[in-house]
Design a protein around this motif. Sequence first.
Motif, PDB file in Angstrom:
ATOM      1  N   GLN A 113      -3.170  29.248 -10.164  1.00  0.00           N
ATOM      2  CA  GLN A 113      -4.424  28.873 -10.199  1.00  0.00           C
ATOM      3  C   GLN A 113      -4.957  28.445 -11.489  1.00  0.00           C
ATOM      4  N   ILE A 114      -5.711  27.469 -11.796  1.00  0.00           N
ATOM      5  CA  ILE A 114      -6.460  27.035 -13.157  1.00  0.00           C
ATOM      6  C   ILE A 114      -8.007  27.113 -12.830  1.00  0.00           C
ATOM      7  N   ILE A 115      -8.673  27.284 -13.772  1.00  0.00           N
ATOM      8  CA  ILE A 115     -10.056  27.466 -13.836  1.00  0.00           C
ATOM      9  C   ILE A 115     -10.552  26.012 -14.733  1.00  0.00           C
ATOM     10  N   VAL A 116     -11.348  25.422 -13.879  1.00  0.00           N
ATOM     11  CA  VAL A 116     -12.041  24.204 -14.504  1.00  0.00           C
ATOM     12  C   VAL A 116     -13.382  24.445 -14.528  1.00  0.00           C
ATOM     13  N   LYS A 117     -14.094  24.508 -15.890  1.00  0.00           N
ATOM     14  CA  LYS A 117     -15.417  24.356 -16.126  1.00  0.00           C
ATOM     15  C   LYS A 117     -15.916  22.996 -16.521  1.00  0.00           C
ATOM     16  N   PRO A 118     -17.200  22.669 -16.300  1.00  0.00           N
ATOM     17  CA  PRO A 118     -17.620  21.240 -16.850  1.00  0.00           C
ATOM     18  C   PRO A 118     -17.882  21.329 -18.221  1.00  0.00           C
ATOM     19  N   ARG A 119     -17.864  20.352 -18.843  1.00  0.00           N
ATOM     20  CA  ARG A 119     -17.858  20.203 -20.534  1.00  0.00           C
ATOM     21  C   ARG A 119     -19.562  19.903 -20.705  1.00  0.00           C
ATOM     22  N   GLU A 120     -20.164  19.438 -19.986  1.00  0.00           N
ATOM     23  CA  GLU A 120     -21.549  18.933 -20.085  1.00  0.00           C
ATOM     24  C   GLU A 120     -22.261  19.137 -18.927  1.00  0.00           C
ATOM     25  N   GLU A 121     -23.489  19.096 -18.905  1.00  0.00           N
ATOM     26  CA  GLU A 121     -24.400  19.014 -17.871  1.00  0.00           C
ATOM     27  C   GLU A 121     -24.492  17.625 -17.316  1.00  0.00           C
ATOM     28  N   ARG A 122     -24.894  17.470 -16.066  1.00  0.00           N
ATOM     29  CA  ARG A 122     -25.131  16.038 -15.623  1.00  0.00           C
ATOM     30  C   ARG A 122     -26.344  15.491 -16.192  1.00  0.00           C
ATOM     31  N   ASN A 123     -26.140  14.323 -16.395  1.00  0.00           N
ATOM     32  CA  ASN A 123     -27.205  13.519 -16.950  1.00  0.00           C
ATOM     33  C   ASN A 123     -28.232  12.859 -15.898  1.00  0.00           C
TER      34      ASN A 123
END
Length: 134
Positions: free
Chosen positions: A9-19
Amino acid sequence: MPYNEFVRQIIVKPREERNSEHLYAKIHLDALREAMKTLNGSGLKLWLFLNKNQDNFTVNITPSSCQRWGIKKDSYYSGINELIEKNYLVKVFEHDSVYYFYETSIPDSEKPKWFSEDNSTNITANKNGIKEEK
């Protein structure tokens, strides 16, 4: 580092908020899951291209309009063929080039009344256009 219960398993987080100034497509998640399971790369690309449009939006698609979205000519034709074959694209009228796009594949029983296996045509999309044969 967080505990990883599953070895692969890998954990993926967004780097930025949606514009909020950009447009985002709304896609029905169950329909997306079905498309990902049943369509190959070309068919899925074309499905995503068609599904990004607003409700009741009619689009005239060509290989060049799809190329602007990264869909190559060969992928366009094979994607059209797959969507027709798997009942995501269904002809509106027997002798016309207008198709209904369905988010989920429809059963043969829901095709228009004029359509029957005895009366069906073999539809093939290629660089010369969409060709129909009895």
